[in-house]
Design a protein around this motif. Structure first.
Motif, PDB file in Angstrom:
ATOM      1  N   LEU A  86     -18.853  83.968  30.582  1.00  0.00           N
ATOM      2  CA  LEU A  86     -17.512  84.436  30.931  1.00  0.00           C
ATOM      3  C   LEU A  86     -16.985  85.427  29.897  1.00  0.00           C
ATOM      4  CD1 LEU A  86     -15.888  81.070  32.030  1.00  0.00           C
ATOM      5  CD2 LEU A  86     -16.041  83.101  33.468  1.00  0.00           C
ATOM      6  N   TRP A  87     -16.335  86.469  30.372  1.00  0.00           N
ATOM      7  CA  TRP A  87     -15.463  87.335  29.569  1.00  0.00           C
ATOM      8  C   TRP A  87     -14.115  87.269  30.264  1.00  0.00           C
ATOM      9  CZ3 TRP A  87     -14.949  93.299  29.780  1.00  0.00           C
ATOM     10  CH2 TRP A  87     -14.150  93.756  28.715  1.00  0.00           C
ATOM     11  N   GLY A  88     -13.129  86.694  29.622  1.00  0.00           N
ATOM     12  CA  GLY A  88     -11.972  86.271  30.381  1.00  0.00           C
ATOM     13  C   GLY A  88     -12.379  85.074  31.222  1.00  0.00           C
ATOM     14  N   ALA A  89     -11.566  84.734  32.208  1.00  0.00           N
ATOM     15  CA  ALA A  89     -11.882  83.553  33.008  1.00  0.00           C
ATOM     16  C   ALA A  89     -11.175  83.663  34.359  1.00  0.00           C
ATOM     17  CB  ALA A  89     -11.484  82.281  32.250  1.00  0.00           C
ATOM     18  N   LEU A  90     -10.815  82.514  34.927  1.00  0.00           N
ATOM     19  CA  LEU A  90     -10.263  82.457  36.272  1.00  0.00           C
ATOM     20  C   LEU A  90      -8.782  82.812  36.290  1.00  0.00           C
ATOM     21  CD1 LEU A  90     -11.830  79.027  37.317  1.00  0.00           C
ATOM     22  CD2 LEU A  90     -12.723  81.306  37.838  1.00  0.00           C
ATOM     23  N   THR A  91      -8.371  83.569  37.313  1.00  0.00           N
ATOM     24  CA  THR A  91      -6.943  83.782  37.548  1.00  0.00           C
ATOM     25  C   THR A  91      -6.341  82.459  38.017  1.00  0.00           C
ATOM     26  OG1 THR A  91      -7.326  86.087  38.139  1.00  0.00           O
ATOM     27  CG2 THR A  91      -5.254  85.107  38.858  1.00  0.00           C
ATOM     28  N   LEU A  92      -5.243  82.036  37.405  1.00  0.00           N
ATOM     29  CA  LEU A  92      -4.737  80.678  37.595  1.00  0.00           C
ATOM     30  C   LEU A  92      -3.594  80.570  38.596  1.00  0.00           C
ATOM     31  CD1 LEU A  92      -4.834  79.536  33.855  1.00  0.00           C
ATOM     32  CD2 LEU A  92      -6.543  79.152  35.629  1.00  0.00           C
ATOM     33  N   TYR A  93      -3.179  81.697  39.207  1.00  0.00           N
ATOM     34  CA  TYR A  93      -2.044  81.631  40.136  1.00  0.00           C
ATOM     35  C   TYR A  93      -2.148  82.769  41.151  1.00  0.00           C
ATOM     36  CZ  TYR A  93      -0.393  85.306  37.013  1.00  0.00           C
ATOM     37  OH  TYR A  93      -0.313  86.450  36.267  1.00  0.00           O
ATOM     38  N   TYR A  94      -1.572  82.518  42.319  1.00  0.00           N
ATOM     39  CA  TYR A  94      -1.470  83.535  43.361  1.00  0.00           C
ATOM     40  C   TYR A  94      -0.196  84.354  43.154  1.00  0.00           C
ATOM     41  CZ  TYR A  94      -5.196  81.025  45.783  1.00  0.00           C
ATOM     42  OH  TYR A  94      -6.381  80.445  46.114  1.00  0.00           O
ATOM     43  N   GLY A  95      -0.068  85.435  43.929  1.00  0.00           N
ATOM     44  CA  GLY A  95       1.082  86.315  43.780  1.00  0.00           C
ATOM     45  C   GLY A  95       2.411  85.629  44.026  1.00  0.00           C
ATOM     46  N   ASP A  96       2.417  84.576  44.889  1.00  0.00           N
ATOM     47  CA  ASP A  96       3.677  83.864  45.165  1.00  0.00           C
ATOM     48  C   ASP A  96       3.941  82.748  44.169  1.00  0.00           C
ATOM     49  OD1 ASP A  96       1.802  82.000  45.881  1.00  0.00           O
ATOM     50  OD2 ASP A  96       2.527  81.713  47.933  1.00  0.00           O
ATOM     51  N   GLY A  97       3.093  82.653  43.131  1.00  0.00           N
ATOM     52  CA  GLY A  97       3.329  81.678  42.073  1.00  0.00           C
ATOM     53  C   GLY A  97       2.613  80.361  42.245  1.00  0.00           C
ATOM     54  N   THR A  98       2.033  80.095  43.421  1.00  0.00           N
ATOM     55  CA  THR A  98       1.311  78.835  43.605  1.00  0.00           C
ATOM     56  C   THR A  98       0.020  78.859  42.793  1.00  0.00           C
ATOM     57  OG1 THR A  98       0.237  79.685  45.598  1.00  0.00           O
ATOM     58  CG2 THR A  98       2.271  78.404  45.897  1.00  0.00           C
ATOM     59  N   ALA A  99      -0.410  77.667  42.378  1.00  0.00           N
ATOM     60  CA  ALA A  99      -1.573  77.555  41.498  1.00  0.00           C
ATOM     61  C   ALA A  99      -2.872  77.690  42.290  1.00  0.00           C
ATOM     62  CB  ALA A  99      -1.547  76.221  40.770  1.00  0.00           C
ATOM     63  N   THR A 100      -3.841  78.365  41.711  1.00  0.00           N
ATOM     64  CA  THR A 100      -5.189  78.370  42.276  1.00  0.00           C
ATOM     65  C   THR A 100      -5.859  77.041  41.942  1.00  0.00           C
ATOM     66  OG1 THR A 100      -6.055  79.406  40.264  1.00  0.00           O
ATOM     67  CG2 THR A 100      -5.444  80.863  42.083  1.00  0.00           C
ATOM     68  N   ASP A 101      -6.867  76.686  42.712  1.00  0.00           N
ATOM     69  CA  ASP A 101      -7.609  75.435  42.474  1.00  0.00           C
ATOM     70  C   ASP A 101      -9.047  75.660  42.918  1.00  0.00           C
ATOM     71  OD1 ASP A 101      -8.353  72.868  41.896  1.00  0.00           O
ATOM     72  OD2 ASP A 101      -7.457  71.984  43.699  1.00  0.00           O
ATOM     73  N   TYR A 102      -9.830  76.220  42.028  1.00  0.00           N
ATOM     74  CA  TYR A 102     -11.210  76.565  42.354  1.00  0.00           C
ATOM     75  C   TYR A 102     -12.136  75.364  42.146  1.00  0.00           C
ATOM     76  CZ  TYR A 102      -9.449  81.371  41.972  1.00  0.00           C
ATOM     77  OH  TYR A 102      -8.729  82.526  42.129  1.00  0.00           O
ATOM     78  N   ALA A 103     -13.340  75.499  42.668  1.00  0.00           N
ATOM     79  CA  ALA A 103     -14.380  74.519  42.365  1.00  0.00           C
ATOM     80  C   ALA A 103     -14.692  74.570  40.878  1.00  0.00           C
ATOM     81  CB  ALA A 103     -15.629  74.806  43.182  1.00  0.00           C
ATOM     82  N   ILE A 104     -15.086  73.446  40.331  1.00  0.00           N
ATOM     83  CA  ILE A 104     -15.252  73.332  38.883  1.00  0.00           C
ATOM     84  C   ILE A 104     -16.361  74.239  38.359  1.00  0.00           C
ATOM     85  CG2 ILE A 104     -16.946  71.440  38.808  1.00  0.00           C
ATOM     86  CD1 ILE A 104     -15.066  70.146  36.691  1.00  0.00           C
ATOM     87  N   ASN A 105     -17.296  74.628  39.229  1.00  0.00           N
ATOM     88  CA  ASN A 105     -18.423  75.455  38.798  1.00  0.00           C
ATOM     89  C   ASN A 105     -18.159  76.949  38.929  1.00  0.00           C
ATOM     90  OD1 ASN A 105     -18.392  75.209  41.631  1.00  0.00           O
ATOM     91  ND2 ASN A 105     -20.562  75.729  41.776  1.00  0.00           N
ATOM     92  N   THR A 106     -16.928  77.335  39.314  1.00  0.00           N
ATOM     93  CA  THR A 106     -16.621  78.739  39.588  1.00  0.00           C
ATOM     94  C   THR A 106     -16.737  79.593  38.323  1.00  0.00           C
ATOM     95  OG1 THR A 106     -15.102  78.045  41.330  1.00  0.00           O
ATOM     96  CG2 THR A 106     -14.921  80.303  40.562  1.00  0.00           C
TER      97      THR A 106
END
Length: 716
Positions: free
Chosen positions: A253-273
């Motif tokens: 990884l360089w940086g990581a996962l985006t943690l929120y959508y444009g409307d402010g709700t949280a993202t919830d990816y699979a743990i292996n993403t």
């Protein structure tokens, strides 16, 4: 280096060390009398330490909180790298923001001082790259708070000090192999002993190869370490050592996962993403050499000369993802809205560190006192280069949904936008430290360090010119309340040069960290365990903060200028019990609880309350059987990511990323099959808790799920 080659080296060293002529000819006194850093911590109780004063006094007599992770704890919980070690303490927060770049903090401040055998320089950009393999080290000591008298420039958070393995007089042969989840394979050998009456040697070899729970990510690490010491006589010892460590990772990884959508709700990816490209890599090759000379000038005084040489070569090809339009953000319906960002990044650094000091005891006013006086010189030069692809379209590709991304993005042509830096840093110091025996049970530990830090060069088109000096004080008192209980207090400082300039275009004076600490240390369970309870108060003084804009007197272009202000402060308590808690129970119980003022964001994403428990139990029913548990609880943290844009119905609403409180539980069991062979089993994150490693950045990724390993160890 292939492991087959390591095995051949190990067998060769073993054959040398097991020659019968060495078994009965060692004169222990000729070497052991002057071994200054060979303490073995086979249990969990900290003993003598040099990390805070170089006086070699007991941890109980040092007026700062000190934690030690020794060889026994490292083996019990299969702590194969430094991140594993520090994750098993309450003293340090490990901020695993990316797979191969790690930040540490303690007491609310970045930890940027990592020493090896007492020598070190502040970390470049306050982070480490790759993994530091623990096969090379006997133990890790952590002195909390400012430690400027021993480190010079640095942060008031803590100092992490690693002690290399040194040769032993008695023959010791140890081989271990570990297999675990995600095709983990680790092999390690450690062979040590005397070759002649005055010459000892040690060789350590390891290879650690593993896939990962993260898609596409894998690591491969090889370590070779050799060390010799030669006793000229009963008073003089010289030690030479060299290590080569290669750490390669793919799909990092360089940086990581985006943690929120444009409307402010949280993202919830699979743990292996994983957001990395399938061609991503980060290779770190490190070469370390050292010379350590010790001489007993008299029965009461010793001279020590040390030199450390470090050469690091890093090559990486990285892939980052960012929001194409921050107002739109990540589309909550489609998951689209990210752009890829590819870069080649290479850095080479050279470190040379010299230290010379005398230490000993003297009598005055009818009492014995101790003194250390020394000087040091260190230089850190580095060259880094960044390259991009602006011409093919492969350097900044439009991303699919992260859930659909397989890493299959075209390989860029890294020939554009050449930028980087060439920076030279030097630190020159002289220090004096003394421990005065003022009265029965009352000792004053005091001293000062003159430190000069100079920087020249340029980094990413910005000049890096600094020339600062400061006298750093140290003041501590210990008082023996009873045979078992000692009270202490201390005031310590450290400082860091700053590159920011004020409205007159003068450099802002150095940032000073001031730490006050009061506590008690007590022997428990007939002296088999040590209790430390501490209250601390740390302040930053003279922090450069944005002020306005002013024309650069050279270019005439307006640039940001700064002013000096009070920075972050923290206050809190720490508690630790370490050692043998009963005839069958060993371990460490640590607690940290503090508050941060001066920066709401830092306070929000910093873990300020945590409890760490590492215990091993040896039932009396069966010799050689042991069970253990490491449980770590940390409070909930959060990060303010900004506000929802006007494009959404809930415009203006704060975007908050939450990480609820986490309890992580690791288990171990081991059985000594006989006096030479032992079998161990480790299970980590047994509750399969899903949580983010860190919120120090706006992005993050998930910690490893439940995983296991089994180890077989042969010792002679």
């Amino acid at each position: 280096m292939p492991f087959s080659h390591l095995s051949l080296i190990a067998l060769a060293v073993s054959s040398i060390l097991t020659q019968p002529t060495y078994a009965n000819t060692i004169a222990d006194d000729s070497i052991e009398k002057i071994t200054v850093s060979g303490d073995q911590y086979n249990q969990y109780k900290p003993s003598s330490t040099n990390v805070a004063s170089k006086l070699g006094i007991l941890a109980k007599e040092t007026p700062q909180a000190i934690s030690v992770v020794g060889q026994q704890q490292i083996k019990d919980f299969a702590l194969s790298n430094m991140n594993d070690v520090l994750n098993n303490t309450a003293a340090i927060n490990v901020e695993q923001i990316e797979t191969d770049r790690t930040y540490y903090n303690a007491r609310g401040f970045a930890v940027n001082n990592i020493q090896i055998d007492g020598l070190g320089l502040p970390l470049i950009n306050d982070n480490t790259h790759g993994q530091m393999d623990m096969a090379l080290y006997d133990q890790v000591e952590i002195v909390r708070g400012a430690n400027g008298i021993m480190t010079g420039a640095g942060s008031p958070s803590a100092t992490i000090s690693l002690k290399r393995k040194r040769p032993t007089t008695d023959l010791m042969v140890n081989f271990s192999t570990t297999f675990g989840s995600w095709d983990k394979q680790r092999f390690e050998s450690d062979i040590s002993g005397a070759i002649t009456d005055s010459l000892r040697a040690r060789a350590v070899l390891s290879q650690d190869k593993s896939e990962s729970y993260l898609d596409r990510y894998s690591t491969n690490s090889q370590l070779v370490y050799g060390v010799l010491d030669y006793a000229f006589n009963a008073d003089t010892l010289i030690t030479f050592g060299h290590s080569e460590h290669s750490n390669q990772s793919k799909g990092n990884l360089w940086g990581a996962l985006t943690l929120y959508y444009g409307d402010g709700t949280a993202t919830d990816y699979a743990i292996n993403t994983n957001t990395s490209a399938n061609w991503s890599r980060w290779d770190v090759n490190e070469s370390r050499s050292f010379i350590d000379f010790s001489h007993n000038i008299s029965p009461d005084w010793q001279l020590r000369l040390m030199y450390n040489r470090v050469r690091t070569d890093e090559d990486s090809e990285l892939f980052y993802t960012y929001l194409t339009d921050s107002a739109v953000g990540l589309d909550p319906k489609t998951g689209l809205g990210l752009t890829g960002y590819a870069s080649e990044y290479d850095i080479n650094d050279k470190q040379d560190m010299f230290d010379a000091y005398v230490s000993g005891s003297f009598n005055a006013f009818g009492r014995a006192h101790e003194l250390v006086a020394g000087a040091s010189y260190a230089r850190l030069d580095y060259i880094d280069v960044s390259l991009y692809d602006f011409h093919t379209g492969n350097g900044f590709p439009t991303m699919p949904r992260i859930e659909d991304f397989t890493g299959n993005t075209p390989y860029p042509e890294f020939i554009d936008g050449l930028t980087g830096g060439q920076v030279e840093n030097t630190q020159t110091s002289a220090y004096l430290s003394a421990r005065f025996n003022l009265a029965d049970g009352l000792h004053l530990l005091t001293g000062m360090r003159y430190n000069r830090w100079q920087t020249q060069g340029e980094s990413y088109n910005k000049p890096q010119l600094r020339d600062d000096d400061k006298v750093v004080p140290y003041l501590g008192l210990t008082y023996v309340l009873t045979d078992a209980i000692t009270a202490y207090s201390s005031y310590t400082e450290t400082f860091m040069s700053q590159k920011e300039r004020d409205a007159n275009w003068d450099l802002i004076a150095p940032l000073t960290g001031q730490a006050t600490e009061v506590g008690i240390k007590a022997d428990l369970f007939d002296g088999d365990a040590l209790l430390t309870a501490a209250w601390f108060d740390i302040k930053q003084v003279n922090l450069a903060v944005p002020a306005a804009k002013a024309p650069n007197p050279v270019t005439g272009i307006e640039e940001d200028v700064y002013k000096a202000a009070d920075g972050i402060s923290s206050k809190g308590i720490e508690f630790e019990v370490a050692g043998k808690l009963s005839d069958t129970l060993n371990g460490v119980v640590g607690l940290t609880d503090f508050a941060i003022d001066g920066d709401e964001q830092v306070s929000a994403y910093t873990v300020k309350r945590s409890v760490d428990i590492s215990l091993t139990w040896s039932p009396t029913l069966l010799d050689g059987l042991r069970f253990g548990v490491n449980a770590k609880w940390q409070e909930a943290i959060w990060r303010n990511q900004g506000v929802v844009s006007a494009l959404y119905a809930n415009a203006g609403q704060e975007i908050i990323t939450h990480q609820p409180a986490v309890t992580r539980i690791n288990l171990m069991a081991s059985y000594d099959i006989n006096k030479h062979l032992a079998l161990a089993f480790n299970a980590n994150n047994i509750t399969n808790k899903k949580y983010l490693n860190s919120l120090q950045w706006a992005q993050g990724f998930y910690a490893p799920p439940q995983h296991y390993s089994v180890s077989l160890n042969w010792a002679f």
